[in-house]
Design a protein around this motif. Structure first.
Motif, PDB file in Angstrom:
ATOM      1  N   ILE A   1       0.849  -1.191   0.000  1.00  0.00           N
ATOM      2  CA  ILE A   1       0.000   0.000   0.000  1.00  0.00           C
ATOM      3  C   ILE A   1       0.885   1.241   0.000  1.00  0.00           C
ATOM      4  O   ILE A   1       1.703   1.426   0.910  1.00  0.00           O
ATOM      5  CB  ILE A   1      -0.925   0.017   1.236  1.00  0.00           C
TER       6      ILE A   1
ATOM      7  N   CYS B   1       0.587   4.854   0.597  1.00  0.00           N
ATOM      8  CA  CYS B   1      -0.389   5.791   1.167  1.00  0.00           C
ATOM      9  C   CYS B   1      -0.267   7.176   0.559  1.00  0.00           C
ATOM     10  O   CYS B   1      -1.244   7.938   0.555  1.00  0.00           O
ATOM     11  CB  CYS B   1      -0.210   5.864   2.686  1.00  0.00           C
TER      12      CYS B   1
ATOM     13  N   LEU C   1      -8.257   2.847   4.538  1.00  0.00           N
ATOM     14  CA  LEU C   1      -7.237   3.562   3.768  1.00  0.00           C
ATOM     15  C   LEU C   1      -7.499   5.059   3.755  1.00  0.00           C
ATOM     16  O   LEU C   1      -8.594   5.517   4.065  1.00  0.00           O
ATOM     17  CB  LEU C   1      -7.199   3.018   2.346  1.00  0.00           C
TER      18      LEU C   1
END
Length: 409
Positions: free
Chosen positions: A288, A290, A409
């Motif tokens: 991931i 971010c 998220l």
């Protein structure tokens, strides 16, 4: 056979053998005449009442296991939809009209599910064979020889059941060791970058059915990036726990230096070839980013992660799927894919125990998962994780391990 002239309720009540129909709440829906007679209760005293209110455990015998064993059998039928035949059971019954006076009885129960149109258990056919006289005949010197031999067999079955109970207790202690080992090897719940995450692990029912599944959360180098993974080792118990620990640690280390999730799984696949017990193990890992709002992923024979966008759109991350870790004798590069997300999206990784059910296509389980996450997407990760487990896991004890990671998220 649909002849309207046949009174099926009357037929049921005259059927030979002790038969009862139980609801999923374990309430008597109906009993036949022989059941009522053998139980020493009227139909009015049975129908509409909870089984264990009518036949509670003997409070004067702390080792009495009949009620506990019957409850476990009925729960298994509800959870699995499978017929469950029980060994000979000693079940003390309070004598009608004599409160506090208990009679030792011996029954051999079989519990069979009756599914409804949607496949769920609507009723349980609870059949019992009364064998008290045969067990007692063991001590009669003037009894019929055949009856005595039959009683010997039932008595041996009872002794075997008691041995199984002692083994169950021993396995329960070993299971506690396996669970402690698992807790020591799996990471504790924590933040994923700037985002909150929740993890759940539900061991399968039965002694030592633990530690086959694993999860990992790791900080990656280069910006605000994290790796989130789950995996599944075939088998259960201490041996599976050790394999799980080796694979999780190897993937955690590989993820920190790999260029992407596919390369990390390549390294893990090579390692799995030299780990005894890692045959057919599966894993999926996501990187991931971010800052860039991207999820890059790769799967080695594992169910796809689920991404639910803030507007409720569902996306299964299934464009980079490959065989299990040790599938190729000569490991080859694995595929990877990427997708984007907006703030507030939900990423869910899980193991097959959450979505797979016997005699059901896995697509049905995936659809249930998608609907559950979409419905609860506004909840915080901890609450959402509990909601998903409540929606998807069957009542009673699960038959497979389940690991679940929810990341906001």
């Amino acid at each position: 056979m649909t002849d309207p002239a046949i009174d099926y309720a009357a037929v049921f009540r005259r059927l030979p053998g002790m038969l009862a129909l139980l609801t999923p709440e374990l309430v008597y829906a109906d009993v036949n005449d022989e059941f009522a007679e053998g139980a020493g209760r009227t139909r009015e005293e049975l129908i509409g009442r909870y089984v264990f209110d009518v036949f509670p455990a003997n409070p004067n015998d702390t080792e009495a296991s009949g009620a506990r064993n019957l409850k476990a059998s009925l729960d298994r039928v509800l959870a699995t939809g499978e017929r469950d035949a029980m060994a000979l059971q000693r079940y003390d019954v309070e004598v009608p009209g004599r409160p506090g006076e208990w009679e030792e009885r011996y029954w051999s129960p079989v519990n069979t599910p009756l599914p409804g149109p949607d496949g769920t258990v609507r009723l349980i056919v609870h059949r019992m064979e009364e064998v008290t006289d045969l067990v007692r005949a063991r001590g009669r010197p003037d009894g019929d020889r055949t009856r005595v031999l039959e009683a010997e067999l039932y008595a041996h079955a009872r002794e075997l059941q008691e041995l199984n109970e002692r083994l169950r207790q021993a396995h329960a202690r070993e299971r506690a060791v396996a669970l402690a080992l698992q807790e020591a090897m799996l990471p504790a719940p924590r933040q994923v970058g700037r985002h909150s995450a929740a993890v759940r692990y539900r061991p399968a029912a039965g002694a030592l059915n633990v530690c086959g599944d694993w999860y990992d959360l790791v900080d990656l180098v280069g910006g605000d990036r994290v790796g989130v993974s789950v995996g599944d080792v075939v088998g259960h118990g201490l041996a599976a726990a050790c394999v799980m620990g080796q694979l999780r640690s190897a993937l955690s280390a590989a993820s920190r230096v790999a260029a992407g999730p596919a390369q990390a799984l390549n390294v893990l696949g090579r390692y799995a070839h030299v780990v005894d017990g890692a045959e057919s193990a599966t894993a999926v890992t996501t990187f991931i980013d971010c800052d860039g709002h991207t999820v890059t992923y790769s799967s080695a024979g594992h169910p796809p992660p689920l991404l639910v966008h803030p507007d409720g759109r569902v996306e299964f991350l299934d464009r980079a799927t490959d065989p299990p870790l040790d599938a190729h004798p000569d490991p080859r590069p694995r595929p990877q894919a990427a997708t984007t997300y907006a703030d507030g999206a939900i990423l869910v990784l899980y193991t097959d125990g959450l979505v797979e059910r016997r005699r059901e296509d896995i697509d049905a389980g995936l659809a249930r998962l998608a609907a559950s996450v979409r419905r609860h997407r506004d909840e915080d990760p901890e609450t959402l994780a509990d909601s998903v487990l409540a929606d998807l896991l069957p009542p009673g004890d699960a038959t497979d391990d389940t690991a679940l990671i929810v990341v906001r998220l």
